[in-house]
Design a protein around this motif. Structure first.
Motif, PDB file in Angstrom:
ATOM      1  N   ILE A  14       0.953  -1.082  -0.067  1.00 18.75           N
ATOM      2  CA  ILE A  14      -0.038   0.025  -0.150  1.00 18.75           C
ATOM      3  C   ILE A  14       0.854   1.227   0.102  1.00 18.75           C
ATOM      4  CG2 ILE A  14      -2.023   1.136   1.292  1.00 18.75           C
ATOM      5  CD1 ILE A  14      -2.348  -1.594   0.172  1.00 18.75           C
ATOM      6  N   VAL A  41       4.171  -1.940   8.906  1.00 19.18           N
ATOM      7  CA  VAL A  41       3.445  -0.470   8.755  1.00 19.18           C
ATOM      8  C   VAL A  41       4.142   0.972   9.184  1.00 19.18           C
ATOM      9  CG1 VAL A  41       2.198  -1.067  10.574  1.00 19.18           C
ATOM     10  CG2 VAL A  41       1.226   0.558   8.789  1.00 19.18           C
ATOM     11  N   MET A  47       2.845  -1.591   4.372  1.00 23.33           N
ATOM     12  CA  MET A  47       1.976  -0.338   4.096  1.00 23.33           C
ATOM     13  C   MET A  47       2.478   0.901   4.745  1.00 23.33           C
ATOM     14  SD  MET A  47      -1.701  -0.119   6.452  1.00 23.33           S
ATOM     15  CE  MET A  47      -2.447  -1.548   5.573  1.00 23.33           C
ATOM     16  N   CYS A  89       0.929   4.580   3.959  1.00 22.08           N
ATOM     17  CA  CYS A  89      -0.299   5.242   3.245  1.00 22.08           C
ATOM     18  C   CYS A  89      -0.597   6.443   4.162  1.00 22.08           C
ATOM     19  CB  CYS A  89      -1.602   4.174   3.326  1.00 22.08           C
ATOM     20  SG  CYS A  89      -2.034   3.644   4.855  1.00 22.08           S
ATOM     21  N   GLU A  93      -3.414   4.183   7.683  1.00 28.76           N
ATOM     22  CA  GLU A  93      -3.272   2.821   8.180  1.00 28.76           C
ATOM     23  C   GLU A  93      -4.259   2.206   9.239  1.00 28.76           C
ATOM     24  OE1 GLU A  93      -0.396   5.604  10.297  1.00 28.76           O
ATOM     25  OE2 GLU A  93      -0.977   5.295   8.225  1.00 28.76           O
TER      26      GLU A  93
END
Length: 244
Positions: free
Chosen positions: A71, A164, A139, A141, A145
């Motif tokens: 992502i 993340v 991830m 983003c 998140e």
């Protein structure tokens, strides 16, 4: 958001020293598309970018990573790097900025990497479509998140290893929120930016006998908040599923 104040010709010179390949780290040897030499940061070219995550990638090599979701594809650095590292059966790359899609694809073309799909914005509706096992979710983003990382809503995340980047400057209570949601299924580790990264980069530049002093920390990360530039630090969570 990352500052890129290194002169373009400097990055070209350094990339040429390495045959236009990433020099160090888990993505070492990966060919850099010509169109991206002036787009990448110096640390991406050298291979020290977010070097605090290198040990995580080493750990994941032992965990049968075959299906990956990314992502925030951005310039393709991680998409290509993870594809090269794991040779996955499937790789889904979400990037909402359409102009970045050709940049991402250029890595795969020049390096003959495995099959991949570049998609647009990652949404809750998109995440609900996944039924197959996703081994790794990577991830970044920019504050979303908290919406997209929820094993109670997306059951497949309970069986995924997850990296993340957190954005506590955008959202409150992120660590405690994810701990509550994932502690029964995952081991949780906080990872911080490596502030020795500049020294490591300078050691390589000195070895190349280039008269360059690299000093980006802590100014390489920042956000715009109410019209003001606010400096932030890198903060990551490694959510390692307890059963493989």
């Amino acid at each position: 958001m990352r500052l890129r104040n290194t002169k373009k010709d400097t990055k070209q010179i350094i990339a040429k020293c390495f045959g236009n390949r990433i020099y160090f780290g888990p993505f070492s040897g990966l060919k850099i598309p010509e169109k991206l030499l002036n787009v990448l940061t110096l640390t991406e070219i050298i291979g020290f970018y977010e070097s605090c995550l290198h040990f995580v990638f080493s750990d994941l090599l032992n965990r049968k990573i075959k299906n990956i979701i990314i992502i925030g594809g951005n310039n393709g650095y991680y998409a290509a790097g993870l594809s090269n590292l794991f040779n996955p059966d499937s790789l889904f790359i979400y990037e909402m900025v359409q102009d970045l899609h050709p940049k991402i694809a250029s890595w795969f073309e020049i390096n003959n990497l495995s099959d991949y799909k570049i998609l647009g914005e990652a949404t809750t509706e998109e995440f609900k479509k996944f039924e197959k096992k996703i081994d790794l979710l990577f991830m970044d983003c920019e504050g979303f998140e908290k919406t997209l990382l929820n094993p109670n809503e997306f059951n497949w995340q309970k069986n995924s290893d997850i990296i993340v980047e957190l954005h506590p400057f955008y959202k409150d209570n992120l660590i405690s929120d994810f701990t509550d949601k994932f502690q029964s299924t995952h081991s949780i580790q906080i990872i911080y930016d490596d502030f020795d990264e500049d020294d490591k980069v300078n050691k390589i530049l000195d070895g190349l006998k280039l008269n360059i002093n690299y000093a980006q920390h802590p100014s390489h990360r920042w956000i715009n908040e109410n019209g003001n530039k606010v400096y932030t630090s890198g903060l990551f969570l490694y959510l390692k599923r307890k059963s493989v």
